[in-house]
Motif scaffolding. Structure first.
Motif, PDB file in Angstrom:
ATOM      1  N   TYR A  16      -1.677   0.659   4.320  1.00 43.69           N
ATOM      2  CA  TYR A  16      -0.233   0.427   4.679  1.00 43.69           C
ATOM      3  C   TYR A  16       0.141  -1.129   4.807  1.00 43.69           C
ATOM      4  O   TYR A  16       1.335  -1.339   4.724  1.00 43.69           O
ATOM      5  N   LEU A  17      -0.841  -1.821   5.017  1.00 42.49           N
ATOM      6  CA  LEU A  17      -0.677  -3.326   5.354  1.00 42.49           C
ATOM      7  C   LEU A  17      -1.249  -4.113   4.463  1.00 42.49           C
ATOM      8  O   LEU A  17      -0.689  -5.162   4.205  1.00 42.49           O
ATOM      9  N   HIS A  18      -1.908  -3.649   3.253  1.00 45.04           N
ATOM     10  CA  HIS A  18      -2.682  -4.442   2.282  1.00 45.04           C
ATOM     11  C   HIS A  18      -2.230  -3.821   0.879  1.00 45.04           C
ATOM     12  O   HIS A  18      -2.703  -2.439   0.763  1.00 45.04           O
ATOM     13  N   GLU A  19      -1.633  -4.559   0.015  1.00 45.82           N
ATOM     14  CA  GLU A  19      -1.406  -4.064  -1.362  1.00 45.82           C
ATOM     15  C   GLU A  19      -2.665  -3.728  -2.398  1.00 45.82           C
ATOM     16  O   GLU A  19      -3.861  -4.208  -2.141  1.00 45.82           O
ATOM     17  N   GLY A  20      -2.495  -2.823  -2.972  1.00 46.82           N
ATOM     18  CA  GLY A  20      -3.582  -2.597  -4.102  1.00 46.82           C
ATOM     19  C   GLY A  20      -4.865  -1.584  -3.316  1.00 46.82           C
ATOM     20  O   GLY A  20      -4.594  -1.109  -2.444  1.00 46.82           O
ATOM     21  N   LEU A  21      -5.922  -1.506  -4.026  1.00 42.21           N
ATOM     22  CA  LEU A  21      -7.264  -0.988  -3.791  1.00 42.21           C
ATOM     23  C   LEU A  21      -7.641  -1.523  -2.484  1.00 42.21           C
ATOM     24  O   LEU A  21      -7.683  -2.756  -2.176  1.00 42.21           O
TER      25      LEU A  21
ATOM     26  N   ILE B 280      -2.459   7.714  -7.506  1.00 37.49           N
ATOM     27  CA  ILE B 280      -3.141   6.404  -7.014  1.00 37.49           C
ATOM     28  C   ILE B 280      -2.811   5.235  -8.081  1.00 37.49           C
ATOM     29  O   ILE B 280      -2.226   4.223  -7.895  1.00 37.49           O
ATOM     30  N   TYR B 281      -2.974   5.865  -9.379  1.00 37.90           N
ATOM     31  CA  TYR B 281      -2.729   4.854 -10.556  1.00 37.90           C
ATOM     32  C   TYR B 281      -1.253   4.424 -10.932  1.00 37.90           C
ATOM     33  O   TYR B 281      -0.965   3.173 -10.940  1.00 37.90           O
ATOM     34  N   ASN B 282      -0.273   5.447 -10.391  1.00 35.07           N
ATOM     35  CA  ASN B 282       0.962   5.189 -10.472  1.00 35.07           C
ATOM     36  C   ASN B 282       1.478   4.239  -9.542  1.00 35.07           C
ATOM     37  O   ASN B 282       2.358   3.226  -9.879  1.00 35.07           O
ATOM     38  N   ARG B 283       0.883   4.189  -8.588  1.00 36.47           N
ATOM     39  CA  ARG B 283       1.281   3.189  -7.348  1.00 36.47           C
ATOM     40  C   ARG B 283       0.517   1.825  -7.820  1.00 36.47           C
ATOM     41  O   ARG B 283       1.216   0.844  -7.477  1.00 36.47           O
ATOM     42  N   LEU B 284      -0.697   1.695  -8.142  1.00 38.02           N
ATOM     43  CA  LEU B 284      -1.362   0.456  -8.592  1.00 38.02           C
ATOM     44  C   LEU B 284      -0.602   0.023  -9.640  1.00 38.02           C
ATOM     45  O   LEU B 284      -0.400  -1.420  -9.858  1.00 38.02           O
ATOM     46  N   ASN B 285       0.132   0.603 -10.559  1.00 40.69           N
ATOM     47  CA  ASN B 285       0.937   0.153 -11.610  1.00 40.69           C
ATOM     48  C   ASN B 285       2.237  -0.423 -11.638  1.00 40.69           C
ATOM     49  O   ASN B 285       3.046  -0.450 -12.301  1.00 40.69           O
ATOM     50  N   SER B 286       2.807  -0.062 -10.332  1.00 39.48           N
ATOM     51  CA  SER B 286       4.110  -0.053 -10.003  1.00 39.48           C
ATOM     52  C   SER B 286       4.426  -1.246  -9.006  1.00 39.48           C
ATOM     53  O   SER B 286       3.713  -1.294  -7.781  1.00 39.48           O
ATOM     54  N   SER B 287       5.632  -2.024  -9.250  1.00 37.86           N
ATOM     55  CA  SER B 287       5.929  -3.075  -8.375  1.00 37.86           C
ATOM     56  C   SER B 287       6.667  -2.321  -7.076  1.00 37.86           C
ATOM     57  O   SER B 287       7.056  -3.062  -5.954  1.00 37.86           O
ATOM     58  N   ARG B 288       7.371  -1.141  -7.247  1.00 37.62           N
ATOM     59  CA  ARG B 288       8.029  -0.308  -6.526  1.00 37.62           C
ATOM     60  C   ARG B 288       7.327  -0.118  -5.079  1.00 37.62           C
ATOM     61  O   ARG B 288       7.891   0.333  -3.965  1.00 37.62           O
ATOM     62  N   PHE B 289       5.953   0.385  -5.493  1.00 40.28           N
ATOM     63  CA  PHE B 289       5.082   1.100  -4.588  1.00 40.28           C
ATOM     64  C   PHE B 289       3.808   0.224  -4.507  1.00 40.28           C
ATOM     65  O   PHE B 289       2.888   0.794  -4.665  1.00 40.28           O
ATOM     66  N   PRO B 290       3.989  -1.053  -3.790  1.00 41.45           N
ATOM     67  CA  PRO B 290       2.767  -1.617  -3.899  1.00 41.45           C
ATOM     68  C   PRO B 290       1.665  -1.460  -2.786  1.00 41.45           C
ATOM     69  O   PRO B 290       0.278  -1.931  -3.070  1.00 41.45           O
ATOM     70  N   TYR B 291       1.954  -0.504  -1.974  1.00 43.88           N
ATOM     71  CA  TYR B 291       0.954   0.083  -0.737  1.00 43.88           C
ATOM     72  C   TYR B 291       0.479   1.504  -1.246  1.00 43.88           C
ATOM     73  O   TYR B 291       1.429   2.315  -1.519  1.00 43.88           O
ATOM     74  N   LEU B 292      -0.661   1.716  -1.189  1.00 46.37           N
ATOM     75  CA  LEU B 292      -1.153   3.261  -1.602  1.00 46.37           C
ATOM     76  C   LEU B 292      -1.080   4.156  -0.516  1.00 46.37           C
ATOM     77  O   LEU B 292      -0.866   5.177  -0.804  1.00 46.37           O
ATOM     78  N   GLU B 293      -0.922   3.638   0.733  1.00 46.51           N
ATOM     79  CA  GLU B 293      -0.839   4.283   1.745  1.00 46.51           C
ATOM     80  C   GLU B 293      -1.557   5.703   2.017  1.00 46.51           C
ATOM     81  O   GLU B 293      -1.170   6.682   2.108  1.00 46.51           O
ATOM     82  N   ILE B 294      -3.007   5.265   1.802  1.00 45.95           N
ATOM     83  CA  ILE B 294      -3.824   6.335   1.808  1.00 45.95           C
ATOM     84  C   ILE B 294      -4.579   6.559   3.244  1.00 45.95           C
ATOM     85  O   ILE B 294      -5.292   5.544   3.537  1.00 45.95           O
TER      86      ILE B 294
END
Length: 348
Positions: free
Chosen positions: A274-279, A231-245
């Motif tokens: 999947y549609l909204h970035e971040g938490l 989760i943190y890797n995705r939150l801190n990455s511009s390559r994976f802006p969506y958590l997709e949880i």
């Protein structure tokens, strides 16, 4: 002589009124719902009893308690009292715990606010109406809730700590029930979690939100920190802006389980990661200590993906191609498990 007579008459009238109040000789037979908070002595209730009209003279009631040595603690709850009860009957009604049946209620880790409410109602701890009012409208004064005031619907999601509690059936005041869980959260959100959150530069609400995602996604205790790390890797990455949880998407749809369809993933709710970035905008459940600790102490790795296996464990991957291979392995494992049990494949 006239003065003595007048004083005697006045004193006699006072004695008559006081006696009537103490012994309830001629009083209203109505029933009044009287709520008592936790850790309250009977003497502290004198003013409220007077105010509610259950007794007419709060000071006399307090004196009665002192003389009879009955100033004891009262169990929190709602009592049915009547002005027609004499002082001794009122004391007995407030002290009588024998008629109150206790019930142990377990709130599992990962339960949503709605599931907690249903559990409390099913165990006859509170009514649904009272719970709705307390959970959505009552401004609890805990310091960690200050930034969330004023209260709004589901504002306590994430902060009702999962545990086993002892309540009185239809006896505990609903605010006391909720307070027990909030106080437990306050105690369990300890210095180790606070220090971890500070090191990550994350607010309490962010930590609780991440912990709620971990709680709903992780099944194996050893993987809590691993999933938090993803989760943190995705939150801190511009390559994976969506958590997709998926668990967050389900929460936005008002569900806690089930397989997501393509239409579900396209449904625009604030919790659709999947549609909204971040938490998501807030916690999706009430996490336990392990999830809170993992959210404040995530594992340090380079994984951005994970997929569930039949035993609840996960396969982790760094790249999308590796993740696709893991998904194939997981599908095969689910199919094999389904064939072994003779059931239809239910893997996600």
């Amino acid at each position: 002589m006239l003065a003595v007579v007048l004083i005697s008459i006045v004193l006699s009238v006072i004695v008559i009124f006081v006696t009537n109040d103490v012994f309830a000789l001629v009083k209203d037979e109505s029933t009044i719902q009287f709520t008592v908070e936790e850790n309250t002595k009977i003497s502290k209730l004198s003013g409220e009893l007077d105010k509610e009209g259950i007794v007419n003279y709060g000071l006399i009631f307090k004196l009665f308690l002192t003389v009879t040595n009955k100033n004891e603690d009262v169990l929190a709850g709602t009592y049915e009292l009547s002005p027609a009860m004499d002082y001794n009957q009122i004391v007995l009604a407030l002290r009588n715990a024998d008629k109150k049946q206790t019930v142990e209620v377990t709130i599992p880790e990962g339960y949503s606010l709605q599931q907690i409410k249903e559990t409390l109602v099913e165990n006859h701890v509170c009514t649904e109406e009272d719970l709705d009012e307390a959970l959505n409208d009552y401004p609890f004064k805990h310091e960690f809730l200050e930034d969330k005031l004023p209260p709004e619907d589901n504002w306590l999601e994430g902060y009702l700590f999962p545990d086993t509690y002892t309540f009185y059936k239809n006896g505990d005041a609903v605010k006391d029930v909720v307070n027990k869980m909030l106080n437990n959260f306050d105690e369990r959100y300890d210095d180790a979690i606070k220090e971890g959150a500070e090191n990550l530069d994350r607010s309490m609400d962010e930590i609780v939100t991440i912990a709620s995602l971990v709680e709903r996604e992780a099944k194996v205790p050893e993987e809590f920190a691993m999933i938090a790390g993803v989760i943190y890797n995705r939150l801190n990455s511009s390559r994976f802006p969506y958590l997709e949880i998926d668990a967050s998407v389900l929460y936005g749809l008002g569900r806690t389980s089930g397989t997501l369809t393509a239409a579900d993933l396209e449904t625009d709710t604030p919790y659709n990661t999947y549609l909204h970035e971040g938490l998501p905008p807030g916690p999706i459940c009430n996490p336990g200590y392990n999830a809170l600790y993992a959210a404040s102490h995530p594992a340090d790795h380079d994984y951005y993906f994970y997929v569930a296996m039949p035993d609840g464990s996960h396969l982790f991957a760094t790249t999308n191609s590796e993740h696709e291979r893991n998904k194939e392995k997981a599908a095969e494992a689910f199919a094999e498990a389904a064939n072994s049990s003779g059931e239809e494949d239910t893997g996600e």
